[in-house]
Design a protein around this motif. Sequence first.
Motif, PDB file in Angstrom:
ATOM      1  N   THR A 132       0.835  -1.205   0.000  1.00 20.75           N
ATOM      2  CA  THR A 132       0.000   0.000   0.000  1.00 20.75           C
ATOM      3  C   THR A 132       0.867   1.251   0.000  1.00 20.75           C
ATOM      4  OG1 THR A 132      -1.768  -1.148   1.166  1.00 20.75           O
ATOM      5  CG2 THR A 132      -1.797   1.247   1.259  1.00 20.75           C
ATOM      6  N   ALA A 133       1.920   1.256   0.816  1.00 21.91           N
ATOM      7  CA  ALA A 133       2.816   2.417   0.881  1.00 21.91           C
ATOM      8  C   ALA A 133       3.488   2.661  -0.461  1.00 21.91           C
ATOM      9  CB  ALA A 133       3.852   2.214   1.978  1.00 21.91           C
ATOM     10  N   TRP A 134       3.886   1.574  -1.166  1.00 20.93           N
ATOM     11  CA  TRP A 134       4.513   1.745  -2.474  1.00 20.93           C
ATOM     12  C   TRP A 134       3.511   2.337  -3.464  1.00 20.93           C
ATOM     13  CZ3 TRP A 134       4.357   0.817  -7.606  1.00 20.93           C
ATOM     14  CH2 TRP A 134       5.543   1.042  -8.310  1.00 20.93           C
ATOM     15  N   VAL A 135       2.288   1.829  -3.451  1.00 22.71           N
ATOM     16  CA  VAL A 135       1.260   2.343  -4.362  1.00 22.71           C
ATOM     17  C   VAL A 135       0.985   3.814  -4.072  1.00 22.71           C
ATOM     18  CG1 VAL A 135      -1.207   2.165  -4.942  1.00 22.71           C
ATOM     19  CG2 VAL A 135       0.214   0.108  -4.837  1.00 22.71           C
ATOM     20  N   ARG A 136       0.926   4.185  -2.797  1.00 24.12           N
ATOM     21  CA  ARG A 136       0.703   5.593  -2.437  1.00 24.12           C
ATOM     22  C   ARG A 136       1.826   6.487  -2.941  1.00 24.12           C
ATOM     23  NH1 ARG A 136      -3.227   6.923   1.088  1.00 24.12           N
ATOM     24  NH2 ARG A 136      -4.030   5.307   2.463  1.00 24.12           N
ATOM     25  N   GLN A 137       3.063   6.059  -2.754  1.00 24.26           N
ATOM     26  CA  GLN A 137       4.206   6.887  -3.118  1.00 24.26           C
ATOM     27  C   GLN A 137       4.456   6.903  -4.617  1.00 24.26           C
ATOM     28  OE1 GLN A 137       8.034   6.140  -1.140  1.00 24.26           O
ATOM     29  NE2 GLN A 137       9.029   6.713  -3.056  1.00 24.26           N
ATOM     30  N   CYS A 138       4.385   5.766  -5.258  1.00 28.47           N
ATOM     31  CA  CYS A 138       4.850   5.648  -6.642  1.00 28.47           C
ATOM     32  C   CYS A 138       3.739   5.590  -7.681  1.00 28.47           C
ATOM     33  CB  CYS A 138       5.744   4.415  -6.773  1.00 28.47           C
ATOM     34  SG  CYS A 138       7.144   4.422  -5.635  1.00 28.47           S
ATOM     35  N   GLY A 139       2.538   5.195  -7.289  1.00 30.21           N
ATOM     36  CA  GLY A 139       1.442   5.083  -8.238  1.00 30.21           C
ATOM     37  C   GLY A 139       0.709   6.404  -8.418  1.00 30.21           C
ATOM     38  N   PRO A 140      -0.167   6.488  -9.400  1.00 29.14           N
ATOM     39  CA  PRO A 140      -0.863   7.744  -9.664  1.00 29.14           C
ATOM     40  C   PRO A 140      -2.012   8.032  -8.707  1.00 29.14           C
ATOM     41  CG  PRO A 140      -1.608   6.081 -11.192  1.00 29.14           C
ATOM     42  CD  PRO A 140      -0.492   5.467 -10.393  1.00 29.14           C
ATOM     43  N   SER A 186      -9.170   5.194  -8.796  1.00 27.52           N
ATOM     44  CA  SER A 186      -9.496   3.791  -9.042  1.00 27.52           C
ATOM     45  C   SER A 186     -10.198   3.265  -7.800  1.00 27.52           C
ATOM     46  CB  SER A 186      -8.233   2.973  -9.306  1.00 27.52           C
ATOM     47  OG  SER A 186      -8.571   1.599  -9.376  1.00 27.52           O
ATOM     48  N   ASP A 187     -11.196   2.419  -7.996  1.00 28.16           N
ATOM     49  CA  ASP A 187     -11.832   1.769  -6.851  1.00 28.16           C
ATOM     50  C   ASP A 187     -10.889   0.767  -6.202  1.00 28.16           C
ATOM     51  OD1 ASP A 187     -14.177   3.214  -7.188  1.00 28.16           O
ATOM     52  OD2 ASP A 187     -15.078   1.696  -8.505  1.00 28.16           O
ATOM     53  N   ASP A 188      -9.889   0.307  -6.942  1.00 27.39           N
ATOM     54  CA  ASP A 188      -8.887  -0.626  -6.434  1.00 27.39           C
ATOM     55  C   ASP A 188      -7.509  -0.135  -6.884  1.00 27.39           C
ATOM     56  OD1 ASP A 188      -7.258  -2.724  -5.700  1.00 27.39           O
ATOM     57  OD2 ASP A 188      -8.443  -4.284  -6.687  1.00 27.39           O
ATOM     58  N   PRO A 189      -6.925   0.847  -6.160  1.00 25.51           N
ATOM     59  CA  PRO A 189      -5.663   1.442  -6.594  1.00 25.51           C
ATOM     60  C   PRO A 189      -4.509   0.447  -6.710  1.00 25.51           C
ATOM     61  CG  PRO A 189      -6.687   2.809  -4.913  1.00 25.51           C
ATOM     62  CD  PRO A 189      -7.478   1.536  -4.981  1.00 25.51           C
ATOM     63  N   VAL A 190      -4.499  -0.593  -5.886  1.00 22.40           N
ATOM     64  CA  VAL A 190      -3.405  -1.561  -5.965  1.00 22.40           C
ATOM     65  C   VAL A 190      -3.465  -2.309  -7.294  1.00 22.40           C
ATOM     66  CG1 VAL A 190      -2.432  -3.664  -4.962  1.00 22.40           C
ATOM     67  CG2 VAL A 190      -3.138  -1.785  -3.464  1.00 22.40           C
TER      68      VAL A 190
END
Length: 198
Positions: free
Chosen positions: A49-57, A128-132
């Motif tokens: 989750t932390a990676w998705v928050r930091q690196c994802g859109p 996204s409803d499912d950001p991961v």
Amino acid sequence: MPDSAAVRVLVPARFRQGSGRLCLDFLRTLRFRNTPEVTEELADPEALTAWVRQCGPCGEGPVAAPAPGRVAEARALREAVHALILAALGPDGPAAIPAAARARLNSAAAAPLPTPRLTPSGALGWHSDDPVTATLALIARDALDLATSPALLPRLRPCASPICGAFFLDHSRPGARRWCSMDTCGSRAKKAGVRARA
């Protein structure tokens, strides 16, 4: 993927970025690949989750912690990306990727992507409803695009550090960059060179 018993676990305060592509930044979550110091940064659902928050859109909105099984899926996708990069850089190109890795990449790439939205402040945001899942889809699509881009492959290279294991896309004008980061690997190499000459 290395033997899990031999892999150290680390959840950094901030994940490493700057490789030039999202899929290559994702590869960096397994640090010191193929060395005795190999370190897993995607240790648990919170780390993913932390990676998705930091690196994802989709980092601005809520990102629910994924189920524990999703961490294993994310790691497997990371290894499929790694297999694709190695194949793309080899003599037979991306066609040489193992069938299981190809299937995993294609499956992940087929998931729904984040959608653009105009925020109340007038900025562009992503939802996204499912950001991961959406971020993993972006990673897979980015890897497929990179590995099949004849103009980019000559600038895709591994870090020259023998212990790093990261890849980067060299955007420098001469195309002679050697390190994934001058602040870390490049600096270490320069210091080691100074010590060796002394």
